[in-house]
Design an enzyme around this catalytic site. Structure first.
Site, PDB file in Angstrom:
ATOM      1  N   ASP A  17     -40.426   8.614   6.872  1.00  0.00           N
ATOM      2  CA  ASP A  17     -40.318   7.775   5.678  1.00  0.00           C
ATOM      3  C   ASP A  17     -39.077   6.892   5.832  1.00  0.00           C
ATOM      4  O   ASP A  17     -37.942   7.387   5.788  1.00  0.00           O
ATOM      5  CB  ASP A  17     -40.180   8.711   4.465  1.00  0.00           C
ATOM      6  CG  ASP A  17     -40.305   7.982   3.154  1.00  0.00           C
ATOM      7  OD1 ASP A  17     -40.246   6.736   3.131  1.00  0.00           O
ATOM      8  OD2 ASP A  17     -40.448   8.680   2.126  1.00  0.00           O
ATOM      9  N   LEU A  18     -39.286   5.605   6.072  1.00  0.00           N
ATOM     10  CA  LEU A  18     -38.154   4.704   6.269  1.00  0.00           C
ATOM     11  C   LEU A  18     -37.349   4.540   4.976  1.00  0.00           C
ATOM     12  O   LEU A  18     -37.916   4.514   3.878  1.00  0.00           O
ATOM     13  CB  LEU A  18     -38.661   3.337   6.742  1.00  0.00           C
ATOM     14  CG  LEU A  18     -38.985   3.112   8.228  1.00  0.00           C
ATOM     15  CD1 LEU A  18     -38.574   4.264   9.121  1.00  0.00           C
ATOM     16  CD2 LEU A  18     -40.391   2.677   8.444  1.00  0.00           C
ATOM     17  N   ARG A  26     -27.762   0.574  -4.872  1.00  0.00           N
ATOM     18  CA  ARG A  26     -28.069   1.795  -5.634  1.00  0.00           C
ATOM     19  C   ARG A  26     -26.807   2.447  -6.175  1.00  0.00           C
ATOM     20  O   ARG A  26     -26.803   2.972  -7.289  1.00  0.00           O
ATOM     21  CB  ARG A  26     -28.848   2.789  -4.767  1.00  0.00           C
ATOM     22  CG  ARG A  26     -30.274   2.317  -4.563  1.00  0.00           C
ATOM     23  CD  ARG A  26     -31.139   3.311  -3.833  1.00  0.00           C
ATOM     24  NE  ARG A  26     -32.241   2.561  -3.221  1.00  0.00           N
ATOM     25  CZ  ARG A  26     -33.351   3.098  -2.731  1.00  0.00           C
ATOM     26  NH1 ARG A  26     -33.523   4.411  -2.743  1.00  0.00           N
ATOM     27  NH2 ARG A  26     -34.290   2.338  -2.212  1.00  0.00           N
ATOM     28  N   GLU A  78     -44.349   4.567   5.554  1.00  0.00           N
ATOM     29  CA  GLU A  78     -44.499   5.999   5.822  1.00  0.00           C
ATOM     30  C   GLU A  78     -45.568   6.231   6.879  1.00  0.00           C
ATOM     31  O   GLU A  78     -46.561   5.516   6.943  1.00  0.00           O
ATOM     32  CB  GLU A  78     -44.885   6.755   4.534  1.00  0.00           C
ATOM     33  CG  GLU A  78     -43.820   6.706   3.460  1.00  0.00           C
ATOM     34  CD  GLU A  78     -44.224   7.472   2.204  1.00  0.00           C
ATOM     35  OE1 GLU A  78     -45.050   8.398   2.295  1.00  0.00           O
ATOM     36  OE2 GLU A  78     -43.716   7.119   1.133  1.00  0.00           O
TER      37      GLU A  78
END
Length: 423
Positions: free
Chosen positions: A19-20, A56, A112
């Site tokens: 999952d990148l 984030r 993914e």
DNA sequence: TGGGGTTAT
DNA sequence: ATAACCC
């Protein structure tokens, strides 16, 4: 030749989920390295669809509105990500890279991949048949102790080493970071890959399976249980995974049908026997655009004419010929923005199919005519209408007959990265 | 809430 | 053709 695992014994499968990390943002940072250490968001229309970890930290979340994101983080740099071409191309490079290790690679979205690494694990088990040192790569879920006498543990530990090699190759060759999860099935590998989040990996041992699945606070976090099923389960009083595990199967089957009921109840126990199905080349090529308002036939035609050239380019590079074309629309509705999509599809006339591969033949005008006919099957153009989305999709792709296969189709690799698209 | 994808019915 | 699922 190799004796297949299934023929031997009940050795467990070993599945890796890769999952990148914030994929679109990573691709944009590679395209423009000056963005590397700055808070970056990727924008589609009024939405920040993803952002890097700098952003984030400052409170920006996936799928936040641009307005909220700018309020939270005035320094946020936004790049437009409505044209998926760079992401699609990079995405297929990742899948192809994994395909060099092993043929069983299944894509899920652009960022993914599942890889069934059972056979690679078996090969290494047989090679290092003495008890050479086996050392886990990355985290073990729950920090569970590894039992070196348990062959399932050993297989999963070897799986963690292979997953580490996947991530190292993806970073060395493509410059991308990501997470991986290793477990005995797709469900569990996917769930466990997210436990340590950027650029880390985790292996799940069978004894911690129930802890992992029960750690999900809501049933919609179970991959395979979506919005609709969750709503219906809620009316039955099923709120979390434990509720679903304990719920009477007969009642569940009556509410959801036998197939869905049995599948999701197995999922609630962490059971998933679905195979890793090699994705291969795409089944369809589509391009869509959303907008505030489109209310005349002329505008519809213009939008379609904008979508087609990139799509035809992608199809040309793929080398196969589509035999079906579909037009999808979304009509304005103040209540629920999803769901009110309708589509009409039709076969592509054989004389047009022939012209798909060729340069400079004008396939666009006849296609526009076909698409406008499909449009009129959905919308009475004499009445007012208000569209908010148009999408064109080519599907039912077939290989060219070998007799007239040109250089394009002949030299293309199996997992051809389709490209072109966008607005 | 975007711009894609897949499979099942 | 739609409905469900995935990102």
């Amino acid at each position: 030749h190799s004796k297949s695992v299934s023929a031997r014994s009940a050795a467990c499968r070993v599945i890796a989920h890769v999952d990148l990390d914030c994929f679109y943002a990573q691709v944009e940072m590679i395209r423009n390295p000056e963005l590397r250490d700055k808070p970056l968001g990727v924008q589609q229309k009024y939405i920040v669809v993803t952002c890097n970890y700098e952003a984030r930290k400052l409170g920006v979340k996936k799928l936040m509105s641009v307005k909220d994101a700018r309020e939270k983080c005035p320094q946020l740099i936004l790049v437009n990500g409505e044209d998926l071409t760079p992401y699609r191309e990079m995405s297929y490079k990742v899948t192809e890279l994994l395909g060099e290790f092993c043929p069983l690679v299944e894509r899920l979205g652009f960022d993914e991949n599942f890889v069934d690494i059972t056979e690679i694990v078996e090969k290494r088990l047989n090679q290092q048949s003495g008890c050479s040192r086996v050392c886990v790569s990355g985290h073990v879920y729950n920090n569970q102790a590894i039992n070196l006498h348990d062959t399932t543990h050993i297989r999963l530990v070897i799986g963690s080493q292979i997953a580490e090699e996947f991530r190292e190759a993806i970073y060395a060759r493509l410059g991308l970071t990501g997470c991986a999860g290793v477990a005995s099935n797709k469900l569990l590998s996917k769930l466990v890959s997210g436990t340590f989040k950027p650029n880390q990996q985790t292996v799940l041992l069978p004894e911690s399976c129930q802890d992992l699945i029960r750690s999900l606070d809501h049933i919609q976090k179970v991959p395979g249980i979506g919005y609709k099923t969750t709503k219906r389960l809620e009316t039955l009083g099923v709120r979390n995974v434990c509720d679903l595990q304990a719920f009477p199967s007969t009642v569940l089957e009556k509410e959801l049908g036998v197939s869905v009921a049995q599948r999701i109840q197995k999922l609630s126990y962490g059971e998933d026997d679905s195979p890793v199905t090699p994705t291969g080349p795409p089944q369809s090529f589509s391009d869509e655009d959303s907008f505030k308002k489109c209310s005349s036939e002329v505008e519809v035609k213009e939008k379609i004419e904008e979508l087609l050239p990139n799509l035809l380019d992608r199809i040309h590079k793929d080398g196969r010929q589509p035999h079906t074309v579909r037009l999808t629309i979304r009509q304005f509705s103040s209540t629920d923005r999803w769901f009110n999509r309708e589509s009409r599809q039709c076969p592509i006339p054989p004389h047009l199919i022939q012209k798909f591969g060729k340069e400079s033949s004008n396939v666009i005008s006849p296609l526009v005519d076909i698409l406008m006919k499909l449009f009129r099957k959905m919308i009475d153009v004499d009445l007012p209408f208000h569209l908010t989305l148009l999408s064109v999709c080519f599907s039912n792709l077939k290989d060219l007959p070998s007799s007239k296969r040109g250089s394009i189709g002949f030299y293309l690799k199996q997992m051809s990265p389709p490209s072109g698209s966008g607005k």
